[in-house]
Design an enzyme around this catalytic site. Structure first.
Site: not given
Ligand code: NAD
Length: 496
Positions: A244-246, A302, A267, A400, A249, A191
């Protein structure tokens, strides 16, 4: 890059059909109830297309057909070499469609097309090929434990791997998951972020063309809270891998606990310290890189060097140099090959970044570059921002922002630099600039981060793991280590 003029890219845009369905069982599919959501380009606010908003029922069907594909053995039981050859063919097809792929990335999340082509697709294609080439070089173990019995320790695929990915590197970060999971023999349901599904959908079509059997790679589209949550709670998913975001996660860990206790690999976010000492081997390079580390991908990294820790003796020189670097960036249309600095990925994200700048302005810190107002042009642009006089506990140093906002903190000695650097809930990237070998070694040992760069920033390779610790997550991607989470060991004893 083959296309060097804005007009070339605009023409390609006109000639390109955007994906409009999910990729399930080797074909483009709508949501069963026909629900769709608009996809808006950050370049100009244009609605690019509409894509299916998958319901829990759609997700369950995609996962159960991925499970059926796994059980059939059509992929899980073919020889690793055959799997590897399909991945290599996939990488070749992506190379052939590199312009189109770069276009899709630039349209969906606003990355300058030159960066999409030169950086994102280079990593994507290279990593898929790397895992393809690794496929038949993996070994199982047979420890010599006993004379009267033979032990085999074999690595087996886990089953259906769910991958949930963000928008900042839609292809690269999905590729941190897909080829490793596939080469191990799993089937995958991916997804992508709702802001950036186009490139991954097109890549999945190309995977089918490359010979990946139907059902082995499914791409579903929709929102995080509906589509993502349904995927994360599905009992047929054996392993969940996330970037994605903490906050999200952490939520996924709850979903796992509420469903089948699947392993969840995370991650997450970061607030990476970039530490400059007066004896940096090349101060001009250190300064340029500090600017790059917050401007690249419009700060939506990130690993962004968002905390710049500068020794007091070179503080003013660094502030001036980074300001000059950021001022010189060519802000523009992501489809223009000359553009260095594109828009943020969505209007909402732009507003969040501006709100953080606004909060920073209310503190003792000084905004020496940038503004809490958007740039006066179409698309979701902000000017890069620099704050000086930031203190280690300030929100500007802790939160962040995920945009082009750098907080500069002065320090007097090594211990203070380490204390500031480690004063963070995150532990992803970190860098130190010094020509003193012993200092470089000691500091890199003491930095509480998954990645340390000495006299460089963002160095990486397919063969080297990438990942963090603390609230930046665990379970690095890439390299042979990246495979471990997609396999499970089985011990078989045979009496001899
Ligand atoms: P996000 O966490 O909002 O979304 C990431 C994914 O999770 C998307 O596909 C989103 O649709 C999905 N998602 C959101 N809510 C969900 C839920 N309740 N259940 C299941 N899935 C859900 O993150 P973003 O805004 O897309 O990306 C930015 C974040 O990603 C920043 O915090 C960044 O630091 C982090 N990031 C980390 C790395 C790494 O390798 N550590 C790399 C890139 C980005």
């Amino acid at each position: 890059m083959n296309l060097t003029q804005l007009d070339d890219w605009l023409k390609l845009r006109d000639d390109t059909n955007l994906p409009s369905g999910m990729w399930i069982d080797g074909r483009s599919v709508s949501a069963e109830d026909g629900a769709t959501s608009p996809l808006v380009s950050p370049r100009d606010g244009e609605v690019l297309t509409r894509l299916p908003a998958a319901s829990a029922g759609d997700v369950a069907r995609a996962v159960s057909s991925a499970r059926a594909a796994f059980d059939s053995g059509i992929w899980s039981r073919v020889s690793p070499r055959e799997r590897g050859l399909v991945l290599i063919r996939w990488a070749e097809l992506l190379e052939e469609h590199r312009d189109e792929m770069a276009l899709l990335i630039a349209l969906e999340m606003g990355k300058p097309v030159s960066v999409a082509w030169n950086v994102e697709l280079k990593t994507t294609i290279g990593l898929i090929r790397w895992y393809g080439e690794l496929a038949d070089k993996l070994m199982d173990e047979s420890p010599r434990g006993k004379g009267d019995a033979l032990a085999l320790v074999t690595r087996e695929p886990v089953g259906v791997v769910a991958a949930i990915t963000p928008w900042n590197f839609p292809m690269t970060l999905s590729t941190f998951k897909m080829p490793a999971a596939l080469v191990a023999g799993n089937t995958v349901v991916l997804k992508p972020a709702s802001q950036s599904p186009l490139s991954v959908l097109r890549a999945a079509q190309l995977a089918t063309e490359a010979g990946l059997p139907d059902g082995v790679l499914q791409v579903i589209t929709g929102s995080g809270p509906v589509t993502g949550a349904a995927l994360a709670t599905d009992n047929n998913v054996a392993t969940l891998t996330f970037t994605g975001s903490t906050d999200v996660g952490k939520q996924l860990l709850h979903y796992s606990a509420e469903s089948n206790a699947k392993p969840v690999w995370l991650e997450l976010g970061g607030k990476s310290p970039n530490i400059i000492f007066p004896d940096a081997p090349d101060m001009a390079e250190a300064i340029k890189t500090a600017g790059w580390a917050i401007a690249f991908n419009s700060g939506q990294m990130c690993t962004a060097g968002s905390r710049l820790l500068v020794h007091r003796d070179v503080h003013d020189e660094v502030v001036t140099g980074v300001t000059d670097y950021l001022r010189a960036l060519k802000v523009g249309d992501p489809l223009d090959p000359e553009t260095d600095f594109g828009p943020l990925a969505s209007r909402r994200h732009r507003d969040d970044v501006l709100a953080e700048i606004s909060k920073g302005v209310q503190t003792q810190a000084k905004l020496v570059l940038g503004s809490d107002q958007p740039l006066d042009r179409a698309g979701w642009f902000v000017e890069p921002a620099i704050f000086t006089g930031v203190k280690a506990d300030d929100r500007l140093a802790q939160h962040e922002i995920f945009g082009p906002v750098v907080s500069i903190l002065a320090f007097d000695d090594e211990d203070e630099a380490i204390a500031i650097a480690n004063n963070s809930a995150y532990g992803l990237g970190s860098a130190v600039w010094t020509s003193n070998l012993s200092r470089a070694t000691q500091i890199s040992r003491r930095l509480d981060a998954g990645l340390v760069w000495v006299n460089c920033f963002e160095e990486g390779d397919y063969s080297v793991p990438f990942g963090g610790r603390k609230l930046s997550g665990h379970g690095g991607d890439k390299s042979v280590h990246g495979l471990e989470k997609f396999t499970t060991t089985k011990t078989t004893w045979m009496a001899v």
